[in-house]
Design a protein around this motif. Sequence first.
Motif, mmCIF file in Angstrom:
data_model
loop_
_atom_site.group_PDB
_atom_site.id
_atom_site.type_symbol
_atom_site.label_atom_id
_atom_site.label_comp_id
_atom_site.label_asym_id
_atom_site.label_seq_id
_atom_site.Cartn_x
_atom_site.Cartn_y
_atom_site.Cartn_z
ATOM 1 N N ALA A 93 0.822 -1.207 0.000
ATOM 2 C CA ALA A 93 0.000 0.000 0.000
ATOM 3 C C ALA A 93 0.861 1.265 0.000
ATOM 4 C CB ALA A 93 -0.912 -0.005 1.224
ATOM 5 N N VAL A 94 0.223 2.361 -0.319
ATOM 6 C CA VAL A 94 0.870 3.670 -0.219
ATOM 7 C C VAL A 94 1.354 3.859 1.216
ATOM 8 C CG1 VAL A 94 0.471 6.163 -0.330
ATOM 9 C CG2 VAL A 94 -0.564 4.675 -2.045
ATOM 10 N N GLY A 95 2.599 4.248 1.383
ATOM 11 C CA GLY A 95 3.143 4.533 2.704
ATOM 12 C C GLY A 95 3.571 3.316 3.500
ATOM 13 N N ALA A 96 3.603 2.139 2.878
ATOM 14 C CA ALA A 96 3.954 0.916 3.604
ATOM 15 C C ALA A 96 5.440 0.822 3.941
ATOM 16 C CB ALA A 96 3.526 -0.319 2.815
ATOM 17 N N GLY A 97 6.269 1.614 3.270
ATOM 18 C CA GLY A 97 7.707 1.571 3.538
ATOM 19 C C GLY A 97 8.506 0.811 2.495
ATOM 20 N N LYS A 98 7.953 0.658 1.298
ATOM 21 C CA LYS A 98 8.623 -0.091 0.233
ATOM 22 C C LYS A 98 9.926 0.573 -0.198
ATOM 23 C CE LYS A 98 5.032 0.362 -2.345
ATOM 24 N NZ LYS A 98 4.184 1.104 -1.402
ATOM 25 N N THR A 99 9.893 1.856 -0.435
ATOM 26 C CA THR A 99 11.087 2.564 -0.894
ATOM 27 C C THR A 99 12.161 2.581 0.182
ATOM 28 O OG1 THR A 99 9.725 3.943 -2.354
ATOM 29 C CG2 THR A 99 11.942 4.743 -1.848
ATOM 30 N N SER A 100 11.776 2.829 1.411
ATOM 31 C CA SER A 100 12.751 2.796 2.511
ATOM 32 C C SER A 100 13.377 1.415 2.631
ATOM 33 C CB SER A 100 12.088 3.168 3.841
ATOM 34 O OG SER A 100 11.660 4.506 3.827
ATOM 35 N N LEU A 101 12.572 0.375 2.475
ATOM 36 C CA LEU A 101 13.082 -0.986 2.541
ATOM 37 C C LEU A 101 14.045 -1.258 1.386
ATOM 38 C CD1 LEU A 101 13.081 -3.760 3.885
ATOM 39 C CD2 LEU A 101 11.056 -4.321 2.513
ATOM 40 N N ALA A 102 13.691 -0.822 0.189
ATOM 41 C CA ALA A 102 14.583 -1.008 -0.968
ATOM 42 C C ALA A 102 15.923 -0.326 -0.727
ATOM 43 C CB ALA A 102 13.933 -0.469 -2.239
ATOM 44 N N TYR A 103 15.897 0.884 -0.189
ATOM 45 C CA TYR A 103 17.143 1.600 0.105
ATOM 46 C C TYR A 103 17.935 0.890 1.193
ATOM 47 C CZ TYR A 103 15.530 5.586 -2.669
ATOM 48 O OH TYR A 103 15.111 6.401 -3.679
ATOM 49 N N ALA A 104 17.255 0.412 2.230
ATOM 50 C CA ALA A 104 17.950 -0.256 3.334
ATOM 51 C C ALA A 104 18.589 -1.566 2.873
ATOM 52 C CB ALA A 104 16.980 -0.516 4.490
ATOM 53 N N LEU A 105 17.869 -2.344 2.076
ATOM 54 C CA LEU A 105 18.414 -3.617 1.594
ATOM 55 C C LEU A 105 19.582 -3.399 0.636
ATOM 56 C CD1 LEU A 105 15.154 -5.671 1.006
ATOM 57 C CD2 LEU A 105 16.915 -6.072 2.758
ATOM 58 N N GLY A 106 19.508 -2.341 -0.153
ATOM 59 C CA GLY A 106 20.571 -2.037 -1.108
ATOM 60 C C GLY A 106 21.690 -1.217 -0.513
ATOM 61 N N GLN A 107 21.582 -0.916 0.772
ATOM 62 C CA GLN A 107 22.575 -0.125 1.482
ATOM 63 C C GLN A 107 22.836 1.195 0.760
ATOM 64 O OE1 GLN A 107 26.002 -2.583 2.257
ATOM 65 N NE2 GLN A 107 24.746 -4.242 3.029
ATOM 66 N N ARG A 108 21.752 1.805 0.289
ATOM 67 C CA ARG A 108 21.835 3.101 -0.385
ATOM 68 C C ARG A 108 21.356 4.182 0.574
ATOM 69 N NH1 ARG A 108 19.911 -0.326 -4.244
ATOM 70 N NH2 ARG A 108 17.753 -0.014 -3.674
ATOM 71 N N ALA A 109 21.958 5.325 0.484
ATOM 72 C CA ALA A 109 21.507 6.472 1.263
ATOM 73 C C ALA A 109 20.875 7.464 0.296
ATOM 74 C CB ALA A 109 22.676 7.115 1.995
ATOM 75 N N LYS A 110 19.606 7.746 0.510
ATOM 76 C CA LYS A 110 18.901 8.699 -0.338
ATOM 77 C C LYS A 110 17.673 9.154 0.409
ATOM 78 C CE LYS A 110 16.728 9.285 -4.816
ATOM 79 N NZ LYS A 110 16.249 8.681 -6.032
ATOM 80 N N GLU A 111 17.291 10.366 0.188
ATOM 81 C CA GLU A 111 16.059 10.861 0.790
ATOM 82 C C GLU A 111 14.878 10.178 0.113
ATOM 83 O OE1 GLU A 111 13.712 15.054 1.230
ATOM 84 O OE2 GLU A 111 15.893 15.074 1.364
ATOM 85 N N VAL A 112 14.012 9.608 0.913
ATOM 86 C CA VAL A 112 12.870 8.868 0.392
ATOM 87 C C VAL A 112 11.757 9.840 0.037
ATOM 88 C CG1 VAL A 112 11.121 7.142 0.960
ATOM 89 C CG2 VAL A 112 13.471 6.845 1.746
ATOM 90 N N SER A 113 11.166 9.621 -1.124
ATOM 91 C CA SER A 113 10.030 10.435 -1.545
ATOM 92 C C SER A 113 8.969 9.500 -2.123
ATOM 93 C CB SER A 113 10.462 11.466 -2.588
ATOM 94 O OG SER A 113 10.980 10.818 -3.735
#
Length: 161
Positions: free
Chosen positions: A14-34
Amino acid sequence: MKPTVKRKVMMVGAVGAGKTSLAYALGQRAKEVSKTSDIEFYDDAIDTPGEYAQIPRFYSALLVTSMQAAGVLIVQDASQRMPVLPPGFAGMFTRPVVGVVTKVDLEKADRERARRFLVQAGVKEPVFFVSSHTGEGLDELTDCLEQMDRSSSAGGKEDIK
């Protein structure tokens, strides 16, 4: 944290579930989530807009895109009070499906309720409980994704343990 997997995993939820944050965390990427407004492809993940999981006319886009992934992560926000995905939603995918409960670090998180929502949506156990911000549960999820990657490389759709 362990290295990332070789093949992509697709994040659905769902919208706001944390998918993008999870993708960044798993990929060890640092980026502002939008807000994700289009399907986004990374080296190790495919991030999908939440609307694609919440509006049935977008299901075909999820199905086609999932064919490019080793597996599908169905992501559930632990603080969400109502189910968003329909019963049996996970059954439409031909790739292995793994349930992930995000935002477990929040005060209003209810892990068991979130797990029940995922099971209702057709996700089989185990379900992983993670926090993209604290790192809780990410190593266990990464182990599972590595197994999924090996299974996918071998050409099979095995149950993930």
